[in-house]
Design a protein around this motif. Sequence first.
Motif, PDB file in Angstrom:
ATOM      1  N   GLN A  22       0.848  -1.187   0.000  1.00 47.35           N
ATOM      2  CA  GLN A  22       0.000   0.000   0.000  1.00 47.35           C
ATOM      3  C   GLN A  22       0.883   1.236   0.000  1.00 47.35           C
ATOM      4  O   GLN A  22       1.716   1.422   0.888  1.00 47.35           O
ATOM      5  N   ILE A  23       0.705   2.075  -1.010  1.00 49.68           N
ATOM      6  CA  ILE A  23       1.429   3.336  -1.104  1.00 49.68           C
ATOM      7  C   ILE A  23       0.403   4.463  -1.207  1.00 49.68           C
ATOM      8  O   ILE A  23      -0.453   4.454  -2.093  1.00 49.68           O
ATOM      9  N   ASP A  24       0.478   5.394  -0.290  1.00 47.88           N
ATOM     10  CA  ASP A  24      -0.385   6.571  -0.337  1.00 47.88           C
ATOM     11  C   ASP A  24       0.408   7.753  -0.878  1.00 47.88           C
ATOM     12  O   ASP A  24       1.641   7.809  -0.727  1.00 47.88           O
ATOM     13  N   VAL A  25      -0.274   8.685  -1.504  1.00 48.73           N
ATOM     14  CA  VAL A  25       0.372   9.895  -2.005  1.00 48.73           C
ATOM     15  C   VAL A  25      -0.337  11.111  -1.436  1.00 48.73           C
ATOM     16  O   VAL A  25      -1.549  11.091  -1.194  1.00 48.73           O
ATOM     17  N   GLU A  26       0.432  12.150  -1.199  1.00 49.55           N
ATOM     18  CA  GLU A  26      -0.141  13.391  -0.689  1.00 49.55           C
ATOM     19  C   GLU A  26       0.618  14.573  -1.264  1.00 49.55           C
ATOM     20  O   GLU A  26       1.759  14.437  -1.730  1.00 49.55           O
ATOM     21  N   GLN A  27      -0.020  15.725  -1.238  1.00 50.27           N
ATOM     22  CA  GLN A  27       0.580  16.938  -1.786  1.00 50.27           C
ATOM     23  C   GLN A  27       0.499  18.054  -0.747  1.00 50.27           C
ATOM     24  O   GLN A  27      -0.563  18.326  -0.182  1.00 50.27           O
ATOM     25  N   ASP A  28       1.631  18.713  -0.490  1.00 48.75           N
ATOM     26  CA  ASP A  28       1.672  19.805   0.473  1.00 48.75           C
ATOM     27  C   ASP A  28       1.031  21.053  -0.112  1.00 48.75           C
ATOM     28  O   ASP A  28       0.780  21.154  -1.319  1.00 48.75           O
ATOM     29  N   ASN A  29       0.825  22.028   0.751  1.00 45.82           N
ATOM     30  CA  ASN A  29       0.279  23.302   0.291  1.00 45.82           C
ATOM     31  C   ASN A  29       1.203  24.007  -0.692  1.00 45.82           C
ATOM     32  O   ASN A  29       0.752  24.792  -1.532  1.00 45.82           O
ATOM     33  N   ASP A  30       2.495  23.722  -0.588  1.00 45.07           N
ATOM     34  CA  ASP A  30       3.449  24.345  -1.515  1.00 45.07           C
ATOM     35  C   ASP A  30       3.577  23.579  -2.825  1.00 45.07           C
ATOM     36  O   ASP A  30       4.399  23.927  -3.672  1.00 45.07           O
ATOM     37  N   GLY A  31       2.765  22.505  -2.978  1.00 46.18           N
ATOM     38  CA  GLY A  31       2.726  21.780  -4.245  1.00 46.18           C
ATOM     39  C   GLY A  31       3.629  20.573  -4.317  1.00 46.18           C
ATOM     40  O   GLY A  31       3.573  19.822  -5.297  1.00 46.18           O
ATOM     41  N   ARG A  32       4.460  20.352  -3.313  1.00 49.53           N
ATOM     42  CA  ARG A  32       5.365  19.202  -3.342  1.00 49.53           C
ATOM     43  C   ARG A  32       4.603  17.904  -3.066  1.00 49.53           C
ATOM     44  O   ARG A  32       3.767  17.850  -2.160  1.00 49.53           O
ATOM     45  N   CYS A  33       4.917  16.870  -3.843  1.00 49.82           N
ATOM     46  CA  CYS A  33       4.242  15.570  -3.698  1.00 49.82           C
ATOM     47  C   CYS A  33       5.179  14.575  -3.031  1.00 49.82           C
ATOM     48  O   CYS A  33       6.401  14.613  -3.230  1.00 49.82           O
ATOM     49  N   ARG A  34       4.602  13.683  -2.263  1.00 49.48           N
ATOM     50  CA  ARG A  34       5.408  12.632  -1.628  1.00 49.48           C
ATOM     51  C   ARG A  34       4.598  11.341  -1.567  1.00 49.48           C
ATOM     52  O   ARG A  34       3.358  11.352  -1.588  1.00 49.48           O
ATOM     53  N   GLY A  35       5.323  10.239  -1.516  1.00 53.01           N
ATOM     54  CA  GLY A  35       4.711   8.933  -1.355  1.00 53.01           C
ATOM     55  C   GLY A  35       4.992   8.392   0.036  1.00 53.01           C
ATOM     56  O   GLY A  35       6.050   8.669   0.618  1.00 53.01           O
ATOM     57  N   ILE A  36       4.061   7.619   0.561  1.00 57.15           N
ATOM     58  CA  ILE A  36       4.214   7.006   1.885  1.00 57.15           C
ATOM     59  C   ILE A  36       3.968   5.508   1.740  1.00 57.15           C
ATOM     60  O   ILE A  36       2.885   5.093   1.308  1.00 57.15           O
ATOM     61  N   LEU A  37       4.964   4.717   2.074  1.00 51.76           N
ATOM     62  CA  LEU A  37       4.819   3.267   2.027  1.00 51.76           C
ATOM     63  C   LEU A  37       4.100   2.811   3.282  1.00 51.76           C
ATOM     64  O   LEU A  37       4.717   2.604   4.332  1.00 51.76           O
ATOM     65  N   LYS A  38       2.789   2.638   3.193  1.00 48.98           N
ATOM     66  CA  LYS A  38       1.977   2.299   4.358  1.00 48.98           C
ATOM     67  C   LYS A  38       2.081   0.819   4.730  1.00 48.98           C
ATOM     68  O   LYS A  38       1.995   0.458   5.888  1.00 48.98           O
ATOM     69  N   ARG A  39       2.202  -0.036   3.736  1.00 49.26           N
ATOM     70  CA  ARG A  39       2.277  -1.475   4.006  1.00 49.26           C
ATOM     71  C   ARG A  39       3.164  -2.146   2.969  1.00 49.26           C
ATOM     72  O   ARG A  39       3.097  -1.826   1.780  1.00 49.26           O
ATOM     73  N   LEU A  40       3.989  -3.072   3.444  1.00 48.41           N
ATOM     74  CA  LEU A  40       4.833  -3.863   2.543  1.00 48.41           C
ATOM     75  C   LEU A  40       5.093  -5.214   3.197  1.00 48.41           C
ATOM     76  O   LEU A  40       5.838  -5.318   4.167  1.00 48.41           O
ATOM     77  N   ASP A  41       4.477  -6.251   2.670  1.00 51.83           N
ATOM     78  CA  ASP A  41       4.632  -7.601   3.204  1.00 51.83           C
ATOM     79  C   ASP A  41       5.523  -8.402   2.256  1.00 51.83           C
ATOM     80  O   ASP A  41       5.094  -8.822   1.181  1.00 51.83           O
ATOM     81  N   LEU A  42       6.770  -8.585   2.658  1.00 52.00           N
ATOM     82  CA  LEU A  42       7.730  -9.339   1.851  1.00 52.00           C
ATOM     83  C   LEU A  42       8.126 -10.633   2.558  1.00 52.00           C
ATOM     84  O   LEU A  42       9.265 -11.088   2.460  1.00 52.00           O
ATOM     85  N   SER A  43       7.184 -11.219   3.263  1.00 47.86           N
ATOM     86  CA  SER A  43       7.478 -12.435   4.023  1.00 47.86           C
ATOM     87  C   SER A  43       7.752 -13.637   3.125  1.00 47.86           C
ATOM     88  O   SER A  43       8.428 -14.584   3.538  1.00 47.86           O
ATOM     89  N   ASP A  44       7.227 -13.631   1.908  1.00 47.46           N
ATOM     90  CA  ASP A  44       7.447 -14.740   0.977  1.00 47.46           C
ATOM     91  C   ASP A  44       8.669 -14.443   0.119  1.00 47.46           C
ATOM     92  O   ASP A  44       8.631 -13.582  -0.756  1.00 47.46           O
ATOM     93  N   HIS A  45       9.776 -15.151   0.409  1.00 49.11           N
ATOM     94  CA  HIS A  45      10.994 -14.920  -0.373  1.00 49.11           C
ATOM     95  C   HIS A  45      11.158 -15.926  -1.510  1.00 49.11           C
ATOM     96  O   HIS A  45      12.206 -15.951  -2.188  1.00 49.11           O
ATOM     97  N   GLY A  46      10.142 -16.754  -1.749  1.00 51.41           N
ATOM     98  CA  GLY A  46      10.166 -17.661  -2.901  1.00 51.41           C
ATOM     99  C   GLY A  46      11.363 -18.590  -2.890  1.00 51.41           C
ATOM    100  O   GLY A  46      11.703 -19.169  -1.850  1.00 51.41           O
ATOM    101  N   PRO A  47      12.053 -18.733  -4.036  1.00 51.42           N
ATOM    102  CA  PRO A  47      13.172 -19.678  -4.121  1.00 51.42           C
ATOM    103  C   PRO A  47      14.480 -19.126  -3.569  1.00 51.42           C
ATOM    104  O   PRO A  47      15.484 -19.837  -3.517  1.00 51.42           O
ATOM    105  N   HIS A  48      14.480 -17.861  -3.141  1.00 48.11           N
ATOM    106  CA  HIS A  48      15.716 -17.238  -2.687  1.00 48.11           C
ATOM    107  C   HIS A  48      15.991 -17.569  -1.218  1.00 48.11           C
ATOM    108  O   HIS A  48      15.070 -17.722  -0.413  1.00 48.11           O
ATOM    109  N   ALA A  49      17.259 -17.658  -0.895  1.00 49.51           N
ATOM    110  CA  ALA A  49      17.654 -17.888   0.494  1.00 49.51           C
ATOM    111  C   ALA A  49      17.187 -16.711   1.348  1.00 49.51           C
ATOM    112  O   ALA A  49      17.227 -15.560   0.911  1.00 49.51           O
ATOM    113  N   GLU A  50      16.763 -17.017   2.569  1.00 46.27           N
ATOM    114  CA  GLU A  50      16.234 -15.959   3.428  1.00 46.27           C
ATOM    115  C   GLU A  50      17.271 -14.872   3.699  1.00 46.27           C
ATOM    116  O   GLU A  50      16.947 -13.676   3.702  1.00 46.27           O
ATOM    117  N   THR A  51      18.528 -15.272   3.893  1.00 53.77           N
ATOM    118  CA  THR A  51      19.575 -14.278   4.166  1.00 53.77           C
ATOM    119  C   THR A  51      19.778 -13.359   2.969  1.00 53.77           C
ATOM    120  O   THR A  51      19.966 -12.143   3.128  1.00 53.77           O
TER     121      THR A  51
END
Length: 261
Positions: A22-51
Amino acid sequence: MTRILRRFNYTQRVRVPASKVQIDVEQDNDGRCRGILKRLDLSDHGPHAETEWKAAKVVVEARRLSTGSYCRHELGSVAGIEEAGNRPVFELTDFSDVNDITFRVKVVDRVKKLLGECDDIESGEREEAEREELITLVPADLGEELWKVDWQELHGPRVLVNKRLPNCSGLLMRDPLIVGLVVPQIVREVMSKVAFEDQDAAEPWVENWLGFADRLDQEFPADGDDDDRRQWVDDVVNAYAESLQLATHAEGHLLRTLEET
């Protein structure tokens, strides 16, 4: 000609479901935009070693195809983001507003090999059960053509619909006759391209359409010849039409129309 192999993902890339990000976006009063990483579930590493997975970097790319705007941010390691438990904020310096921004999240190792990704992320929360959209309708100037499948986008097919048509964005939803006449042909064209042209089975749009076929109990014949692939395309289209009872609904719609006249 190289053919896709349904059962093998030679890149070993992990496909992170959009519901895990989940990524949210917002814009300040001065017009600058930013993204916020609200959620990131990377628990499944598939075939790759956990380390290896935990040490890999998380990269977020933001883009807007209509203007060519793009920016990239490295947010830290998978382990670092998980341990911090915070919500990384990143500036969207190349964007003047928050409209039509899509994101790609990548997991990249120290030699810049792509280990996992989630593409075409829209801002806001998505439900777990929500599937990736297969057919995107785009109003377009098509002259006297009513619709066509467009392959110019980098992320798979989209359907262009003549913008002169009233409520063209709802064309494939409101009329059972139009749905029955048009949608199976879209499915046939896309599945034929998947079956017979050089495609990477790890590409998100290819994977989504193969998943669509799987849900219809039509597994791609990875080891089959051209005849097997042609039969597969026919079977997918037939199974799709059967699942929605397209002829039955079109018949009922026409009969009701006749009764009303």
